[in-house]
Motif scaffolding. Sequence first.
Motif, PDB file in Angstrom:
ATOM      1  N   GLY A   1       8.444  10.843   3.197  1.00  0.00           N
ATOM      2  CA  GLY A   1       8.263  12.127   2.416  1.00  0.00           C
ATOM      3  C   GLY A   1       7.130  12.590   2.005  1.00  0.00           C
ATOM      4  N   LYS A   2       5.994  11.920   2.304  1.00  0.00           N
ATOM      5  CA  LYS A   2       4.578  12.324   2.155  1.00  0.00           C
ATOM      6  C   LYS A   2       4.229  13.211   3.326  1.00  0.00           C
ATOM      7  CE  LYS A   2       3.964   9.643  -1.635  1.00  0.00           C
ATOM      8  NZ  LYS A   2       5.348   9.249  -1.842  1.00  0.00           N
ATOM      9  N   ASP A   3       3.117  14.009   3.053  1.00  0.00           N
ATOM     10  CA  ASP A   3       2.283  14.739   3.884  1.00  0.00           C
ATOM     11  C   ASP A   3       1.247  13.812   4.566  1.00  0.00           C
ATOM     12  OD1 ASP A   3      -0.414  15.771   3.259  1.00  0.00           O
ATOM     13  OD2 ASP A   3       0.911  15.734   1.390  1.00  0.00           O
ATOM     14  N   PRO A   4       1.095  13.990   6.037  1.00  0.00           N
ATOM     15  CA  PRO A   4       0.155  13.092   6.640  1.00  0.00           C
ATOM     16  C   PRO A   4      -1.254  12.936   6.201  1.00  0.00           C
ATOM     17  CG  PRO A   4       1.354  14.367   8.150  1.00  0.00           C
ATOM     18  CD  PRO A   4       1.699  14.988   7.112  1.00  0.00           C
ATOM     19  N   GLU A   5      -1.993  14.112   5.347  1.00  0.00           N
ATOM     20  CA  GLU A   5      -3.062  13.779   4.885  1.00  0.00           C
ATOM     21  C   GLU A   5      -3.177  13.237   3.696  1.00  0.00           C
ATOM     22  OE1 GLU A   5      -4.991  17.529   4.445  1.00  0.00           O
ATOM     23  OE2 GLU A   5      -4.445  18.283   6.581  1.00  0.00           O
ATOM     24  N   THR A   6      -1.991  13.185   2.931  1.00  0.00           N
ATOM     25  CA  THR A   6      -2.167  12.629   1.496  1.00  0.00           C
ATOM     26  C   THR A   6      -1.642  10.852   1.894  1.00  0.00           C
ATOM     27  OG1 THR A   6      -1.371  14.363   0.188  1.00  0.00           O
ATOM     28  CG2 THR A   6      -0.741  12.201  -0.384  1.00  0.00           C
ATOM     29  N   ALA A   7      -0.827  10.946   2.823  1.00  0.00           N
ATOM     30  CA  ALA A   7      -0.438   9.421   3.239  1.00  0.00           C
ATOM     31  C   ALA A   7      -1.515   8.593   3.791  1.00  0.00           C
ATOM     32  CB  ALA A   7       0.590   9.530   3.944  1.00  0.00           C
ATOM     33  N   ALA A   8      -2.482   9.095   4.585  1.00  0.00           N
ATOM     34  CA  ALA A   8      -3.496   8.795   5.150  1.00  0.00           C
ATOM     35  C   ALA A   8      -4.596   7.961   4.081  1.00  0.00           C
ATOM     36  CB  ALA A   8      -4.136   9.356   6.075  1.00  0.00           C
ATOM     37  N   LYS A   9      -4.568   8.827   3.043  1.00  0.00           N
ATOM     38  CA  LYS A   9      -5.471   8.298   2.079  1.00  0.00           C
ATOM     39  C   LYS A   9      -5.041   7.365   0.840  1.00  0.00           C
ATOM     40  CE  LYS A   9      -7.860  12.674   2.662  1.00  0.00           C
ATOM     41  NZ  LYS A   9      -7.986  13.974   1.814  1.00  0.00           N
ATOM     42  N   MET A  10      -3.527   7.198   1.041  1.00  0.00           N
ATOM     43  CA  MET A  10      -2.917   6.514  -0.272  1.00  0.00           C
ATOM     44  C   MET A  10      -3.468   4.723  -0.143  1.00  0.00           C
ATOM     45  SD  MET A  10       1.150   7.599   0.597  1.00  0.00           S
ATOM     46  CE  MET A  10       1.908   6.044  -0.108  1.00  0.00           C
ATOM     47  N   LYS A  11      -3.533   4.601  -1.411  1.00  0.00           N
ATOM     48  CA  LYS A  11      -3.586   3.044  -1.643  1.00  0.00           C
ATOM     49  C   LYS A  11      -2.423   2.440  -1.710  1.00  0.00           C
ATOM     50  CE  LYS A  11      -8.282   3.669  -2.034  1.00  0.00           C
ATOM     51  NZ  LYS A  11      -9.022   3.918  -0.646  1.00  0.00           N
ATOM     52  N   VAL A  12      -1.836   1.599  -0.748  1.00  0.00           N
ATOM     53  CA  VAL A  12      -0.701   0.939  -0.851  1.00  0.00           C
ATOM     54  C   VAL A  12      -0.977  -0.719  -0.780  1.00  0.00           C
ATOM     55  CG1 VAL A  12       1.479   0.475   0.389  1.00  0.00           C
ATOM     56  CG2 VAL A  12       0.674   2.729   0.588  1.00  0.00           C
ATOM     57  N   ASP A  13      -0.394  -1.231  -1.701  1.00  0.00           N
ATOM     58  CA  ASP A  13      -0.530  -2.793  -2.035  1.00  0.00           C
ATOM     59  C   ASP A  13       0.393  -3.531  -0.931  1.00  0.00           C
ATOM     60  OD1 ASP A  13      -2.097  -2.451  -4.228  1.00  0.00           O
ATOM     61  OD2 ASP A  13      -0.515  -2.497  -5.605  1.00  0.00           O
ATOM     62  N   ALA A  14      -0.326  -4.512  -0.559  1.00  0.00           N
ATOM     63  CA  ALA A  14       0.471  -5.439   0.542  1.00  0.00           C
ATOM     64  C   ALA A  14       1.293  -6.426  -0.379  1.00  0.00           C
ATOM     65  CB  ALA A  14      -0.803  -6.517   0.933  1.00  0.00           C
ATOM     66  N   MET A  15       2.547  -6.870   0.382  1.00  0.00           N
ATOM     67  CA  MET A  15       3.489  -7.325  -0.332  1.00  0.00           C
ATOM     68  C   MET A  15       3.326  -8.973  -0.442  1.00  0.00           C
ATOM     69  SD  MET A  15       5.727  -4.985  -0.694  1.00  0.00           S
ATOM     70  CE  MET A  15       7.591  -5.679  -0.747  1.00  0.00           C
ATOM     71  N   SER A  16       3.547  -9.530  -1.677  1.00  0.00           N
ATOM     72  CA  SER A  16       3.049 -10.803  -1.881  1.00  0.00           C
ATOM     73  C   SER A  16       3.832 -11.748  -0.876  1.00  0.00           C
ATOM     74  CB  SER A  16       3.410 -11.379  -3.282  1.00  0.00           C
ATOM     75  OG  SER A  16       2.998 -12.499  -3.668  1.00  0.00           O
ATOM     76  N   GLY A  17       3.058 -12.766  -0.282  1.00  0.00           N
ATOM     77  CA  GLY A  17       3.924 -13.611   0.771  1.00  0.00           C
ATOM     78  C   GLY A  17       3.793 -13.029   2.002  1.00  0.00           C
ATOM     79  N   ALA A  18       3.492 -11.853   2.288  1.00  0.00           N
ATOM     80  CA  ALA A  18       3.319 -11.093   3.625  1.00  0.00           C
ATOM     81  C   ALA A  18       2.075 -10.493   3.690  1.00  0.00           C
ATOM     82  CB  ALA A  18       4.493 -10.422   3.857  1.00  0.00           C
ATOM     83  N   THR A  19       1.042 -11.086   3.363  1.00  0.00           N
ATOM     84  CA  THR A  19      -0.203 -10.366   3.126  1.00  0.00           C
ATOM     85  C   THR A  19      -0.768  -9.801   4.673  1.00  0.00           C
ATOM     86  OG1 THR A  19      -0.745 -11.645   1.275  1.00  0.00           O
ATOM     87  CG2 THR A  19      -2.547 -10.354   2.102  1.00  0.00           C
ATOM     88  N   TYR A  20      -0.663 -10.847   5.421  1.00  0.00           N
ATOM     89  CA  TYR A  20      -1.344 -10.468   6.801  1.00  0.00           C
ATOM     90  C   TYR A  20      -0.546  -9.331   7.634  1.00  0.00           C
ATOM     91  CZ  TYR A  20      -4.413 -14.357   6.519  1.00  0.00           C
ATOM     92  OH  TYR A  20      -5.680 -15.400   6.448  1.00  0.00           O
ATOM     93  N   SER A  21       0.802  -9.461   7.491  1.00  0.00           N
ATOM     94  CA  SER A  21       1.721  -8.334   8.143  1.00  0.00           C
ATOM     95  C   SER A  21       1.595  -6.927   7.285  1.00  0.00           C
ATOM     96  CB  SER A  21       3.282  -9.059   8.111  1.00  0.00           C
ATOM     97  OG  SER A  21       3.310 -10.199   8.992  1.00  0.00           O
ATOM     98  N   SER A  22       1.503  -7.172   6.046  1.00  0.00           N
ATOM     99  CA  SER A  22       1.247  -5.808   5.220  1.00  0.00           C
ATOM    100  C   SER A  22       0.234  -4.918   5.483  1.00  0.00           C
ATOM    101  CB  SER A  22       1.285  -6.205   3.542  1.00  0.00           C
ATOM    102  OG  SER A  22       2.679  -6.845   3.389  1.00  0.00           O
ATOM    103  N   GLU A  23      -1.036  -6.083   5.714  1.00  0.00           N
ATOM    104  CA  GLU A  23      -2.254  -5.397   5.882  1.00  0.00           C
ATOM    105  C   GLU A  23      -2.284  -4.574   7.294  1.00  0.00           C
ATOM    106  OE1 GLU A  23      -5.303  -8.251   4.768  1.00  0.00           O
ATOM    107  OE2 GLU A  23      -4.997  -7.593   2.572  1.00  0.00           O
ATOM    108  N   ALA A  24      -1.561  -5.291   8.169  1.00  0.00           N
ATOM    109  CA  ALA A  24      -1.662  -4.878   9.417  1.00  0.00           C
ATOM    110  C   ALA A  24      -0.605  -3.445   9.581  1.00  0.00           C
ATOM    111  CB  ALA A  24      -0.874  -5.892  10.415  1.00  0.00           C
ATOM    112  N   LEU A  25       0.406  -3.499   8.964  1.00  0.00           N
ATOM    113  CA  LEU A  25       1.239  -2.501   8.855  1.00  0.00           C
ATOM    114  C   LEU A  25       0.250  -1.106   7.953  1.00  0.00           C
ATOM    115  CD1 LEU A  25       4.726  -3.843   7.994  1.00  0.00           C
ATOM    116  CD2 LEU A  25       3.885  -2.881  10.143  1.00  0.00           C
ATOM    117  N   ILE A  26      -0.297  -1.539   7.255  1.00  0.00           N
ATOM    118  CA  ILE A  26      -1.106  -0.405   6.297  1.00  0.00           C
ATOM    119  C   ILE A  26      -2.095   0.085   7.240  1.00  0.00           C
ATOM    120  CG2 ILE A  26      -2.510   0.149   4.339  1.00  0.00           C
ATOM    121  CD1 ILE A  26      -1.105  -2.032   2.844  1.00  0.00           C
ATOM    122  N   GLY A  27      -2.764  -0.598   7.932  1.00  0.00           N
ATOM    123  CA  GLY A  27      -3.928  -0.301   8.941  1.00  0.00           C
ATOM    124  C   GLY A  27      -3.182   0.692  10.081  1.00  0.00           C
ATOM    125  N   ASN A  28      -2.093   0.228  10.469  1.00  0.00           N
ATOM    126  CA  ASN A  28      -1.405   0.941  11.554  1.00  0.00           C
ATOM    127  C   ASN A  28      -1.033   2.232  10.863  1.00  0.00           C
ATOM    128  OD1 ASN A  28      -0.301  -0.202  14.259  1.00  0.00           O
ATOM    129  ND2 ASN A  28      -0.599  -1.982  13.056  1.00  0.00           N
TER     130      ASN A  28
END
Length: 133
Positions: free
Chosen positions: A94-121
């Motif tokens: 639901g976010k526009d791409p410009e706003t979403a690219a700047k979002m600070k999303v927290d990694a999920m506890s217990g899945a930090t590496y996967s979370s950070e990879a998804l955020i990076g992608n």
Amino acid sequence: MKRTVNTAAAMLICLASAVCLTAATQHKGAISKKNGTTVVNTTSIAAKVRGYGGTTPLKIYISKNKITRIETLPNNESPGIFSKAKRLLSAYIGKDPETAAKMKVDAMSGATYSSEALIGNMRKGLEYYNSRK
């Protein structure tokens, strides 16, 4: 002397052209359009972004300047941990791409590496999209 300068300038122009062409074709097929929806495939865009088990590519669907869907592509992450990490992707819907690219999303506890990879992608895919629209 003048001939040497001209030769050097010509070589620099050729080198710059080669670099530009390589950069332009490096991510060929990363963006496609179908029925008014743009799809960004991060497989080549974020090839260096890695989770615990390797790359975690995504397809990001954008319609009417809003992210409508995010699809995870095959990867080697642990399925249970990866499904936990995937939950963070809902923050982008639901976010526009410009706003979403700047979002600070927290990694999920217990899945930090996967979370950070998804955020990076997401970040790489949206930056790529925003620079080409």
